[in-house]
Design a protein around this motif. Structure first.
Motif, short mmCIF file in Angstrom:
data_model
loop_
_atom_site.label_atom_id
_atom_site.label_comp_id
_atom_site.label_asym_id
_atom_site.label_seq_id
_atom_site.Cartn_x
_atom_site.Cartn_y
_atom_site.Cartn_z
N UNK A 84 0.84 -1.19 0.00
CA UNK A 84 0.00 0.00 0.00
C UNK A 84 0.88 1.24 0.00
N UNK A 85 0.50 2.20 -0.84
CA UNK A 85 1.27 3.43 -0.99
C UNK A 85 0.34 4.64 -0.98
N UNK A 86 0.84 5.74 -0.43
CA UNK A 86 0.13 7.00 -0.54
C UNK A 86 0.42 7.65 -1.88
N UNK A 87 -0.17 8.80 -2.09
CA UNK A 87 -0.03 9.49 -3.37
C UNK A 87 1.26 10.30 -3.45
N UNK A 88 1.90 10.51 -2.32
CA UNK A 88 3.16 11.25 -2.30
C UNK A 88 2.97 12.71 -1.98
N UNK A 89 3.99 13.29 -1.36
CA UNK A 89 3.99 14.72 -1.08
C UNK A 89 5.37 15.28 -1.42
N UNK A 90 5.39 16.41 -2.11
CA UNK A 90 6.64 16.98 -2.59
C UNK A 90 7.35 17.75 -1.48
N UNK A 91 8.64 17.49 -1.33
CA UNK A 91 9.50 18.27 -0.44
C UNK A 91 10.61 18.87 -1.30
N UNK A 92 10.75 20.17 -1.23
CA UNK A 92 11.77 20.87 -1.99
C UNK A 92 12.61 21.70 -1.03
N UNK A 93 13.92 21.47 -1.04
CA UNK A 93 14.82 22.18 -0.14
C UNK A 93 15.75 23.05 -0.98
N UNK A 94 15.73 24.34 -0.73
CA UNK A 94 16.58 25.26 -1.48
C UNK A 94 17.85 25.57 -0.69
#
Length: 122
Positions: free
Chosen positions: A111-121
């Motif tokens: 089972x997997x979630x849809x994902x969430x974006x993490x962006x580090x500058x």
């Protein structure tokens, strides 16, 4: 049926913190091993951290000492506290679950979630 919903991603500067949340809206949550994976563009999905149904935590080498994973069975929720973020932490983060013999390989998870974006500058 297990349904995983992630939240908490976003944009952060290097050195900052973010907390991801994964809520299980179905299934018998306590019987599942849970994990966080991440996938950067053009790279394979990578194990970040896992927590067994008995509560033991495991971490990938790249996040040890910076990320902390926890679960609250009463809330059917999984957390990933990410501190001291680095640009190389940029990826889509996925929550995953399975009930097989303890194993953190991608293929073990049903089972997997849809994902969430993490962006580090930087």
């Amino acid at each position: 049926q297990v349904q995983l919903v992630e939240s908490g991603g976003g944009l952060a500067q290097a050195g900052a913190s973010l907390r991801l949340t994964c809520t299980n809206t179905g299934g018998y949550y306590e019987s599942y091993h849970m994990a966080w994976f991440r996938q950067a563009p053009e790279k394979e999905r990578q194990f970040v951290s896992g927590i067994s149904k008995s509560g033991d935590s495991y971490y990938g080498d790249s996040v040890k000492g910076r990320f902390t994973m926890s679960r609250d069975n009463s809330k059917r929720t999984l957390y990933l506290q990410m501190n001291s973020l680095k640009p190389e932490d940029t990826a889509v983060y996925y929550c995953a679950a399975h009930r097989r013999t303890l194993n953190w390989s991608v293929n073990s998870f049903d089972f997997w979630g849809q994902g969430t974006q993490v962006t580090v500058s930087s």
